[in-house]
Every structure is written in structure tokens, then in C-alpha cells.
Design an enzyme around this catalytic site. Structure first.
Site, mmCIF file in Angstrom:
data_model
loop_
_atom_site.group_PDB
_atom_site.id
_atom_site.type_symbol
_atom_site.label_atom_id
_atom_site.label_comp_id
_atom_site.label_asym_id
_atom_site.label_seq_id
_atom_site.Cartn_x
_atom_site.Cartn_y
_atom_site.Cartn_z
ATOM 1 N N ASN A 98 -16.389 14.565 11.954
ATOM 2 C CA ASN A 98 -16.251 14.073 10.457
ATOM 3 C C ASN A 98 -15.652 12.857 10.250
ATOM 4 O O ASN A 98 -15.255 12.713 9.041
ATOM 5 C CB ASN A 98 -15.970 15.341 9.549
ATOM 6 C CG ASN A 98 -14.297 15.308 9.434
ATOM 7 O OD1 ASN A 98 -13.846 15.154 10.608
ATOM 8 N ND2 ASN A 98 -14.022 16.266 8.568
ATOM 9 N N ASP A 172 -18.009 22.825 1.286
ATOM 10 C CA ASP A 172 -17.922 22.766 2.862
ATOM 11 C C ASP A 172 -18.514 23.712 3.789
ATOM 12 O O ASP A 172 -19.365 23.223 4.494
ATOM 13 C CB ASP A 172 -16.589 22.861 3.087
ATOM 14 C CG ASP A 172 -15.551 21.583 2.599
ATOM 15 O OD1 ASP A 172 -16.091 20.581 2.629
ATOM 16 O OD2 ASP A 172 -14.419 22.020 1.980
#
Length: 409
Positions: A98, A172
């Protein structure tokens, strides 16, 4: 019998979304190796924001996102650490990250660079806002990219009120499972055709997909263009939460108003309205602008009985409903218990805490083991030995700061 045994995943990621994808693969038997700095993932330190004590030995959030993984702490800016990282990548089927695109490019870890050396690698990246466009480099969390810009905060509030309170992890986890789905498709291609792939998703894109029905409805003149709404003015008053006599809330859901109208209005004690053509079918109710009045009628009726009473009545009448539960109730919900939603982790300090399992089940595999998330660099030595390093070489990396192993106290 685990579907991903023999698959190696390198996780170069922080916080939750990417880690959730790695956790899913770890539960399915993949060897997921998390790479951290010497300080560790910032997620290790979020306990005070969640109302928990900051304790590395009992870190429930860390375990939720990183259970069943191994960890090595490498400084890839140093020559020895960089060499060790690429030796590890040589053994990988999947890389999950990420990191922001600029950081990946500076480190030579962008997709275009790596695919030349690793043509079969599945390269998976999740971002805040996607990899293109004017805001691709903005920092993104689920509070901002998912809940705010993705439409939740403005659309799902009661008109005239402030946005709803949000908590971390919801967006998330959504994104993590989206990323995992893409990884598994790309992994199948890599194993059957020998071709790697780049898989990408983001918090913002996932929120847009989640709101797809109503975003599309906004093509037309109608209620979708009027959000946020006063719930009393919604197109279908039966899709609402009702306050009971004991100050609890109960949500009903009847997307096809006409199918349920007569049954529901009778069940709440308003048999006198069952044949009232002012309220039925739904087109009459809407054209007569009786939605707010019907909402008030139902709210008044629900307010005469307790949650327990309505629970019994709605079950017997087969009305789609659910009580609005708090987290403590969910933790002991018999339906959740029956479906193995939890794992009671013994932290070895006299403390047993209930942790949440991932929501996808496999009949033949059964429930996976639940190992605590690793300490910083906990399996560093064993991973390096698997790559061919001997004790002397490992000690050299440690002494020069290329790797780090957190000392348990």
C-alpha cells in the site's frame, strides 16, 4: 487441506486494508511474510485511539489484521537489507503493498520495474484514491477516502444533522477483501498461464462500487438526487429503524413495499389500514405524499412494545427485521457463535480476549488456526536461513542495521 499451501506472499504494507488481504491468504495456508521497519507498522500503536491499553503482548487489532503471518524487519535502503529483500522476492508468488506510487518508484519497486524481472509475479496494490487522476498521491484512510469522499458521511446522515460517527477498519476490510479477490484471480492466471498481473483497488473506488445502486439512480429525477434525506420522506417508509418502548431500535427491510404492506400493517396492530387504497400500492402512497404520515404511524405503533416483544412478533410473522445491536451484544450473539465468528485468544498473561475471525468459510478446510500476529522481525532469522543465510551472515546484517529483531521483554 488449505487451498493456498505452497504460495508465498510478501506483504510490504502498513495499517489495515492491504494487511486484511494478506491475512485472508494466510488463513488459507499461504506463507505470508510481512516486512516492517525497525519501528514497526503504525498499526501496532493505535490502541489508545481504540480505548485499549498499549500492550505489544496483547494487541487485539494487530492480531486481527496480522494473525497467521510471519515477519521480518528489513531496511531496504541499506545494501544488505536490499539484497535480502530481493532474495525473498525471488521466492514470492504475490507482492502486496500500500506504499504510495512515488515511494515505490524511488525504491525501484513499481510494477513496471519488477515485472521485467518477475514476469509471473502477482503485484497487488491498494491506495486511497486510485492510481490515476489529480488526487492519486493524496494520503488516504477509510475515514477520508471511503466514508467522506466515497459518499457515506453526506448521504447516510439524517437531513439537518452532522455526519454519522465512524470507526476504523470498515472501509479497510471492504477494500482488503476486494483486493484479495483480485489477487486470487491473478494468481490462478499466473499458475495456469505463467503470466503475472497487476491488481489494484482503492478505498475511494470501493466506496463508489458500494454505492452503485444509488449513484446510478442519481441519473434520474427522484429521491437519489435529494440525499441526505429526512427518513420520514424516504421512498419506502418500511425500510427504517424504529424506536421500541424500552428505548432500543429495530430495523425493518421490505424493499418490495407492496408484498409486505398488508402483513406488516396488520402485525403492528393497524388492521384498519390493510385495505386503505391511500397507502396501497406504493404508487398511491407516494402520489398521495403519505410517506411521512405512514412513518409516524409505524413509529407510534412500534413504540408501544419492547424489543423482546417485537422480536417474537416479527419472527412469527416472518417480517425481515433485526435489532440494532451494540458490540457487546454482537460478541455474544448466539448466531455468531453458531457460525464460528470468534476465536478466544489466550494471551498467556491470565487474559483471554474474544477476537473476530474472517467471514469466509471453507467446509473441507474447516476453521484455520489463529496464531497471534508476529512481533517486529520475529521470524527474521528463520526466514533468512530459508534464503541461504548462515548465522555469520545474519549477525552481520543485524550488526549493520540491515535487519532488526525486536527483543521480547
Amino acid at each position: 487441506m488449505k487451498p493456498l499451501e505452497g504460495i508465498r506472499v510478501i506483504e510490504l504494507a502498513t495499517f489495515i486494508a492491504a494487511a486484511a488481504a494478506g491475512r485472508f491468504m494466510a488463513d488459507l495456508g499461504a506463507d505470508v511474510i510481512k516486512i516492517e521497519t525497525a519501528k514497526g507498522d503504525p498499526l501496532r500503536y493505535t490502541a489508545p485511539s481504540e480505548g485499549r491499553p498499549l500492550n505489544m503482548y496483547e494487541n487485539t487489532t494487530w492480531d486481527l489484521e496480522n494473525g497467521n503471518k510471519r515477519c521480518i524487519s528489513i531496511d531496504i535502503r541499506k545494501p544488505g537489507g536490499r539484497e535480502a529483500f530481493f532474495k525473498l522476492l525471488d521466492t514470492a508468488d504475490v507482492l502486496i503493498t500500500n506504499w504510495r506510487v512515488q515511494a515505490l518508484e524511488r525504491a525501484g519497486l513499481d510494477y513496471e520495474t519488477l515485472k521485467k524481472k518477475y514476469p509471473k509475479l502477482v503485484y497487488a496494490i491498494c491506495t486511497g484514491y486510485g492510481q490515476y487522476g489529480p488526487d492519486k498521491d493524496l494520503p488516504g484512510f477509510d475515514f477520508t477516502a471511503f466514508f467522506a469522499r466515497g459518499g457515506y458521511l453526506d448521504s447516510l446522515r439524517q437531513r439537518g444533522s452532522v455526519p454519522m460517527n465512524v470507526v476504523p477498519g470498515i472501509g479497510d476490510h471492504n477494500v482488503g477483501m476486494n483486493l484479495a479477490a483480485g489477487i486470487l484471480a491473478a494468481l490462478y492466471q499466473a499458475k495456469t498461464k505463467g503470466v503475472g498481473e497487476k491488481v489494484e483497488t482503492s478505498l475511494f473506488e470501493s466506496a463508489i462500487y458500494n454505492f452503485g445502486m444509488m449513484i446510478q439512480a442519481a441519473n434520474y429525477d427522484g429521491i437519489a438526487k435529494n440525499y441526505p434525506i429526512d427518513v420520514r420522506e424516504s421512498a419506502n417508509p418500511f425500510n427504517a429503524a424504529w424506536k421500541t418502548a424500552d428505548d432500543r431500535y429495530i430495523q425493518t427491510c421490505m424493499p418490495d413495499y407492496n408484498t409486505y404492506y398488508k402483513k406488516f400493517i396488520t402485525v403492528i396492530g393497524r388492521e384498519d389500514m390493510a385495505e386503505d387504497e391511500n397507502y396501497f400500492p406504493v404508487q398511491n402512497m407516494q402520489s398521495n405524499k403519505l410517506g411521512p404520515k405512514l412513518y409516524d404511524i409505524v413509529m407510534e405503533a412500534i413504540g408501544k412494545k419492547t424489543l423482546e416483544e417485537w422480536n417474537k412478533i416479527f419472527r412469527e410473522a416472518d417480517i425481515p427485521f433485526a435489532p440494532a445491536q451494540n458490540w457487546m451484544e454482537i460478541m455474544h450473539d448466539p448466531q455468531a457463535e453458531a457460525n464460528n465468528c470468534f476465536y478466544d485468544m489466550d494471551y498467556g498473561n491470565g487474559s483471554v480476549k474474544r477476537l473476530v475471525r474472517l467471514p469466509v468459510k471453507f467446509e473441507e478446510m474447516g476453521n484455520p488456526d489463529y496464531k497471534k500476529g508476529p512481533f517486529i522481525g520475529e521470524q527474521g532469522k528463520e526466514i533468512l536461513k530459508e534464503l541461504g543465510y548462515d548465522d555469520t551472515g545474519i549477525d552481520k546484517l543485524l550488526n549493520e542495521g540491515d535487519i532488526y529483531i525486536w527483543e521480547k521483554k
